[in-house]
Enzyme design. Structure first.
Site, mmCIF file in Angstrom:
data_model
loop_
_atom_site.group_PDB
_atom_site.id
_atom_site.type_symbol
_atom_site.label_atom_id
_atom_site.label_comp_id
_atom_site.label_asym_id
_atom_site.label_seq_id
_atom_site.Cartn_x
_atom_site.Cartn_y
_atom_site.Cartn_z
ATOM 1 N N ASP A 214 0.861 -1.177 0.000
ATOM 2 C CA ASP A 214 0.000 0.000 0.000
ATOM 3 C C ASP A 214 0.898 1.226 0.000
ATOM 4 O O ASP A 214 2.108 1.127 -0.207
ATOM 5 C CB ASP A 214 -0.957 -0.009 1.192
ATOM 6 C CG ASP A 214 -2.301 0.629 0.863
ATOM 7 O OD1 ASP A 214 -2.329 1.849 0.607
ATOM 8 O OD2 ASP A 214 -3.322 -0.086 0.849
ATOM 9 N N HIS B 294 -3.100 3.270 -4.486
ATOM 10 C CA HIS B 294 -2.527 2.741 -3.242
ATOM 11 C C HIS B 294 -1.096 2.251 -3.478
ATOM 12 O O HIS B 294 -0.671 1.268 -2.865
ATOM 13 C CB HIS B 294 -3.390 1.607 -2.683
ATOM 14 C CG HIS B 294 -4.636 2.072 -1.990
ATOM 15 N ND1 HIS B 294 -4.630 2.639 -0.731
ATOM 16 C CD2 HIS B 294 -5.933 2.055 -2.391
ATOM 17 C CE1 HIS B 294 -5.872 2.954 -0.381
ATOM 18 N NE2 HIS B 294 -6.682 2.613 -1.375
ATOM 19 N N GLU C 153 -10.012 2.474 -5.103
ATOM 20 C CA GLU C 153 -9.773 3.876 -4.733
ATOM 21 C C GLU C 153 -8.637 4.509 -5.540
ATOM 22 O O GLU C 153 -7.763 5.189 -4.980
ATOM 23 C CB GLU C 153 -9.488 3.972 -3.228
ATOM 24 C CG GLU C 153 -10.647 3.501 -2.369
ATOM 25 C CD GLU C 153 -10.361 3.568 -0.871
ATOM 26 O OE1 GLU C 153 -11.285 3.849 -0.104
ATOM 27 O OE2 GLU C 153 -9.204 3.322 -0.476
#
Length: 616
Positions: free
Chosen positions: A192, A266, A335
């Protein structure tokens, strides 16, 4: 006839006592207690089929030693003893599914019937739960017949080791504990913005730089970015040998390890390690190519218009696929900010060349190319439900976590995708689990144990054919606010036990009151024995009050999610006991009084923490 049944019940209770209380987690399909007990002793023999997993024998001996303090002997092949033995017996019974089992305890023997290793493993976990927690001179197991099969094949837990790294030993401890509750999938979120946690031999900078970040101790979402010259001392990573050890450990416990490499968003740790993965035609003046230290991570996407991106990720995926035996490989896809892509002429040209109408379709283009790379490794790609945006990704498996106008929990299986439910409303156990002012630092939202337990993963809107595409259920623990193992376990337990029952047990055998009693009577002590920092937030008293300024009174309402217990409270600053005032209804108090309230069982024992709040 009724008198006879009552008489038989009294006899059974007198023989088996507390052991007859149904404290199993997850709750089996069928539990029938019978008269009598099996006496477990160090003369009890254990028999296993010759074909069973070689690692299962030492595992059984280790766990029985831990549960009972006794040493046992395991033999393979034909049963030689006439009584006082435990047998793992293969069956062809069609009612027993692949991971199912039949456990039969009688005076003379214990039989665990199953198709093979996974069923034996699950049956053994239920047998372990029959052993009393308290050490006694004689270990008596109640006679019982249990028939059991899992509702779902995917019974998962996600552990985020990117935001905060946890040691190999800690990871294995959690796998060991979770598997004892029939969790069979351990999803490792390995990368991440805040850290890359898996050794990739072809690209050593991923762990040389990407696994380390600067020290920060302020609030996660307000941390200032690191500078290039700051020491990078926080982090760590798993070598490939570490992960091989974890995978082998998990296999012995019927657990499949699912690796996740999160792209195209990410990816700050990835881009910080190899800035050439960023779109090269974007002005990088002011762009910070350091590993993120907290929640805010701009410029964290890889470039979908660069062939180097795909060559690089193919190298990563080849090593991951070779390392992890699971048929699944998770590529994230969630995202993804399109902010930098919109600045790139390379991205605009790629979109025009391929007839992509918007940046959602550009993400689809990226995901579909990664999908082909994953398929080339003979793996099935999993993505978060954002991968459905744009043109989707046929052939992938979806993890549905969001709700909204486009509800992936319904639309993914409806559109033909195999789907794993990991709802942020019911299964994101990174949210706190009691009154926010009493819980450790975390998101300012509450996910109580009862909400996790009462979750139904299969949406009612689905047809039978669509519902068959729901592979299972998963709890996810994101790691922003769990820097220590102690805090991590506090968030995991007991909510993962609730998720385990949602995943294993059919809805008709679930019961919230039975589950909470099983925790109180058995499993809190069981977890304590395992050295787990378990949360008892379900026993916390929630206070609600308002000030009646006209009459200068505080009107107070108290509630708890646990049922069948009594709340006692004080207003003078003393800690409540059962000698304090028992709460029965809303009451009035003097404003600015110090309210203290606690939940007590019938023995007068305080079950959770005392709630303390000033009425002002």
């Amino acid at each position: 006839m009724k008198r006879i049944l009552i008489f038989i019940t009294i006899i059974l209770l007198s023989v088996t006592g507390k052991a007859q209380e149904n404290t199993f987690i997850p709750q089996p399909e069928s539990v029938v207690f019978k008269e009598g007990v099996f006496n477990l002793s160090n003369t009890t023999k254990i028999y296993m089929p010759k074909q069973v997993e070689s690692s299962f024998k030492p595992y059984v001996l280790e766990k029985l030693k831990f549960e009972t303090g006794l040493d046992f002997v395991v033999e393979t092949g034909k049963v030689k003893a006439k009584s006082n033995y435990i047998e793992f017996q293969k069956t062809k019974d069609k009612s027993v599914k692949e991971e199912g089992y039949i456990l039969d305890v009688s005076d003379s023997k214990i039989i665990v019937k199953a198709k093979g290793f996974s069923g034996f493993f699950n049956g053994f976990q239920t047998l372990r739960q029959l052993v009393p927690i308290e050490k006694t001179l004689e270990i008596k197991l109640p006679n019982v017949t249990i028939t059991d099969n899992p509702r779902f094949g995917w019974r998962g837990v996600l552990m985020d080791v990117s935001r905060h790294f946890h040691s190999k030993e800690f990871v294995m401890k959690q796998i060991d504990l979770l598997s004892s509750y029939k969790i069979n999938v351990f999803h490792m979120h390995l990368t991440d913005d805040q850290g890359w946690r898996v050794e990739i031999k072809k690209y050593s900078k991923l762990t040389e730089k990407g696994a380390w970040r600067a020290e920060r101790d302020d609030h996660w979402w307000s941390r200032k970015p690191a500078t290039a010259n700051e020491p990078k001392t926080v982090g760590g990573f798993y070598t490939q040998d570490d992960l091989k050890e974890i995978i082998a450990f998990a296999k012995t416990r019927n657990v499949e390890i699912i690796p996740e490499i999160d792209v195209p968003g990410h990816s700050k740790a990835l881009v910080a390690s190899y800035p050439e993965l960023f779109c090269s035609d974007i002005d990088t003046t002011g762009v910070n190519f350091e590993v993120a230290v907290g929640g805010k991570a701009p410029n964290n996407t890889v470039c979908p218009a660069s062939e180097f991106t795909y060559e690089f990720l193919e190298g990563v995926i080849e090593e991951i696929a070779d390392l992890f035996p699971s048929k699944y490989l998770h590529i994230g896809g969630d995202e993804c900010s399109k902010k930098d892509w919109k600045k790139s002429a390379m991205c605009a040209a790629l979109m025009e060349e391929n007839g992509l109408k918007d940046y959602e379709e550009l993400q689809s283009y990226f995901i579909q190319r990664i999908h082909k790379i994953v398929e080339k490794q003979n793996k099935t790609m999993i993505g978060w439900d954002e991968v459905l945006s744009g043109n989707g990704v046929p052939g992938a498996t979806i993890m549905a976590w969001r709700r909204g106008k486009y509800n992936p929990e319904v639309q993914a299986p409806r559109e033909g995708y195999p789907t794993i439910m990991t709802s942020y409303l019911h299964s994101y156990i990174s949210r706190v689990q009691g009154p926010t002012f009493m819980e450790p630092e975390g998101p300012n939202s509450v996910l109580p144990l009862s909400v996790v337990y009462n979750h139904e993963p299969v949406p009612a809107e689905l047809t039978q054919e669509e519902a068959a595409r729901v592979l299972g259920n998963q709890a996810s623990l994101w790691g922003e606010f769990t820097p220590t193992g102690e805090h991590f376990e506090y968030m995991l337990y007991p909510r993962t036990l609730a998720s385990a029952e949602v995943s294993w047990s059919k809805p008709e055998v679930k019961n919230w009151e039975r589950f909470q009693k099983a925790l109180e009577f058995k499993h809190f002590n069981r977890l304590k024995k395992e050295g787990v920092n378990v949360a008892k937030s379900l026993f916390t008293v929630y206070p609600v009050f308002g000030i009646d300024q006209l009459h200068n009174k505080a009107i107070v309402y108290l509630e708890t999610e646990a049922v069948g217990y009594d709340i006692y409270y004080t207003l003078d600053g003393s800690d409540p006991t059962i000698e304090a005032t028992k709460y029965t209804e809303n009451f009035k108090a003097v404003p600015k009084s110090l309210l203290k309230a606690g939940l007590f069982n019938k023995k007068g024992e305080l079950l959770g923490e005392i709630t303390e709040i000033r009425l002002k």
